[in-house]
Design an enzyme around this catalytic site. Structure first.
Site, PDB file in Angstrom:
ATOM      1  N   TYR A   1      40.717  89.796  81.513  1.00 56.00           N
ATOM      2  CA  TYR A   1      40.266  90.147  80.272  1.00 56.00           C
ATOM      3  C   TYR A   1      39.214  89.115  79.751  1.00 56.00           C
ATOM      4  O   TYR A   1      39.463  88.158  79.386  1.00 56.00           O
ATOM      5  CB  TYR A   1      41.451  90.294  79.171  1.00 56.00           C
TER       6      TYR A   1
ATOM      7  N   TYR B   1      32.259  96.679  78.040  1.00 59.16           N
ATOM      8  CA  TYR B   1      33.425  96.332  77.343  1.00 59.16           C
ATOM      9  C   TYR B   1      33.993  97.701  76.786  1.00 59.16           C
ATOM     10  O   TYR B   1      33.553  98.455  75.873  1.00 59.16           O
ATOM     11  CB  TYR B   1      33.272  95.510  76.227  1.00 59.16           C
TER      12      TYR B   1
END
Lengths: 391, 143
Positions: free
Chosen positions: A290, A340
């Site tokens: 992440y 994202y």
């Protein structure tokens, strides 16, 4: 917690285009991604009996998406509150639902207009709806880049981590995105470009930050047995873990992280995740970590056991995380360069790598992948998956 | 430094006494009646002994700089005139797990280093709503 190891599989993935302004609703994005994922799996809406997502007041829930698509009957759904930290918990819970027989075909999705409507770091958006924001927001401290900058500074203070080491992550991932037709940023960057990029929240620069993106991504989860009869080679869900216990401002340091900003919830989750999958860090062929910011990659290299605490910077700068390295990371360019979509596009990239269909960015012989969620700032907890090819 | 455009504190039912104390220019923390552990932020239960009883007690008001950032990006339009601004995270001398945020007063970013001793000072925010915020001043500058 190996109760559902390899019993479920990802059978399909789907995307909308990633952009700065989709021009459409999050419902429209969700529908497009779900249909694309079903098509990839060789399934139709009539096969779906469950939908799952997460959101923070910024998207369209399953109980709107399901009737919009005409799903015949929903037998299980998940409308999880939360941001990136729960992104992989949604998929883990979907796998559990399938393994338990409650659901047969779950489509997990995340649909956001994170640039044109609900910017995480944008003007006009109020403080994050989390406990303890009251102690930060009055100082103008409320956006994710500020939270992670505070942690990055603490890491620099404790271990001598450098801007150049953070920059190596940005440069490496951009290099990967150059090879990814879906990526929003495909022009190569150098370390000098990184160092010249403007400050957002010192010590983080513009090129430390992910791309607020409009888009959606969806993943179809079904039983491993059934997945074998579908269009693609199944990608097995070997392990899933989620949970937490601390926030960095929890006040009592009840866990290993306590109030040490240089340790994330991933440090506590990792042993449980590896045990669930029956593998260890040395078995991971490719890692999609992440990357809301470069720093979150650096700290997860440590907390998932790829290097010692404090060594994330030197490890990242060594070339180990690049193509041909010992641990290729964020092979699609990640949130920094692909876009994202709050976590799920990491899972979709891991699926491509394990199917062997990642094209120019394919990691040779990739069999086991780690995909992770936001490691635990802002909201307490994190989540992650270990996936395995079954070719 | 103008604080008038910043988001206002939003106390909850647990934290209201803390904000009221700050308004009186007092820094307090909770002390568990069961195990004497100090805690902050405000909670209605002790996560060590689970006692539901506590007493608000004065904190020393001193601490050490743990981390800091300088915000350049305008995340809220109301703060456009204030960037760049600095926010500290301070570890209180009363306990390693007691952390508080705040701005730096009486010095610039050049004095910052990990462990820098600081002392709480209180800033009454201009305006009619009676907001006071905790800020931090390097201790050797406190007269």
């Amino acid at each position: 917690m190996s109760g559902f190891r390899d019993r479920t599989a990802i059978a399909g993935v789907g995307y909308t285009p990633f952009s700065a302004n989709s021009g459409v609703s999050t419902l429209s994005l969700a529908v497009d991604a779900v249909l694309a994922a079903l098509d990839d799996a060789g399934l139709t809406v009539d096969d779906v009996d469950a939908l799952a997502t997460h959101r923070v007041g910024d998207s369209t829930p399953p109980w709107v998406v399901a009737p919009a698509l005409g799903v015949p009957e929903v037998t299980w759904y998940l409308d999880q509150f939360g941001g990136g930290s729960v992104s992989h918990a949604v998929l883990g819970q979907a796998a559990m639902a399938v393994a338990s027989g409650v659901a047969r075909t779950v489509v997990c999705y995340r649909a956001i207009n994170a640039r044109s409507e609900f910017r995480m770091g944008g003007t006009g958006r109020g403080p994050a709806p989390v406990f303890d924001a009251q102690y930060q927001a009055p100082y103008g401290h409320l956006a994710p880049p500020q939270q992670f900058a505070m942690a990055a500074r603490a890491h620099m203070n404790a271990y001598g981590t450098t801007a150049e080491q953070l920059g190596a992550i940005a440069v490496t991932q951009r290099g990967n995105a150059v090879k990814n037709p879906r990526a929003r940023k495909r022009d190569p960057i150098t370390l000098d470009d990184y160092l010249a990029s403007r400050w957002i929240a010192e010590p983080l620069r513009l090129l430390d930050c992910c791309l607020e993106t409009d888009g959606a991504c969806a993943v179809v989860i079904t039983s491993a047995d059934r997945a074998h009869d579908l269009r693609h080679d199944p990608v097995l869900i070997s392990g899933a873990a989620w949970g937490g216990g601390d926030t960095f401002l929890s006040g009592a340091g009840s866990g290993p992280a306590g109030t040490d900003l240089t340790v994330t919830e991933a440090a506590r989750l990792a042993p449980r995740l590896y045990a669930a999958a029956g593998v260890g860090p040395d078995d991971i062929d490719v890692a999609e970590l992440y990357d809301c910011f470069t720093y979150s990659v650096l700290v997860q290299l440590e907390d998932y056991g790829f290097c010692a605490k404090g060594e994330g910077g030197p490890f990242a700068a060594s070339g180990a995380i690049g193509p041909g390295g010992t641990l290729p990371v964020n092979t699609h360019g990640g949130f920094l360069s692909e876009g994202y979509v709050h976590g799920i596009n990491h899972v979709a990239e891991a699926v491509a790598q394990l199917r062997g269909t990642a094209g120019d960015r394919q990691v040779a012989g990739a069999c086991v992948a780690l995909s992770t969620a936001q490691p635990g700032y802002v909201l307490a907890g994190t989540s992650a998956l270990i996936l395995r090819s079954d070719r | 430094m103008s604080l008038s455009e910043r988001p206002r504190p939003e106390p909850d039912r647990d934290s209201a006494p803390w904000w009221e104390a700050v308004r009186r220019h007092e820094l307090i923390v909770q002390r568990c009646d069961g195990c004497a552990a100090l805690r902050f932020p405000a909670r209605s239960v002790c996560n060590r002994c689970r006692s539901r009883n506590w007493t608000w007690v004065p904190a020393s008001g001193t601490g050490r700089v743990y981390s800091w950032i300088i915000t350049h990006q305008v995340f809220l339009k109301g703060l456009a005139d204030e960037v760049p601004f600095l926010v500290l995270l301070v570890r209180l001398d009363d306990g390693d797990d007691l952390l508080m945020y705040g701005g730096l007063v009486g010095a610039g970013a050049d004095v910052l280093r990990p462990g820098l001793p600081v002392e709480a000072v209180f800033t009454d925010v201009p305006g009619e709503d009676g907001t006071t915020l905790v800020q931090w001043k390097p201790r050797d500058l406190v007269s």
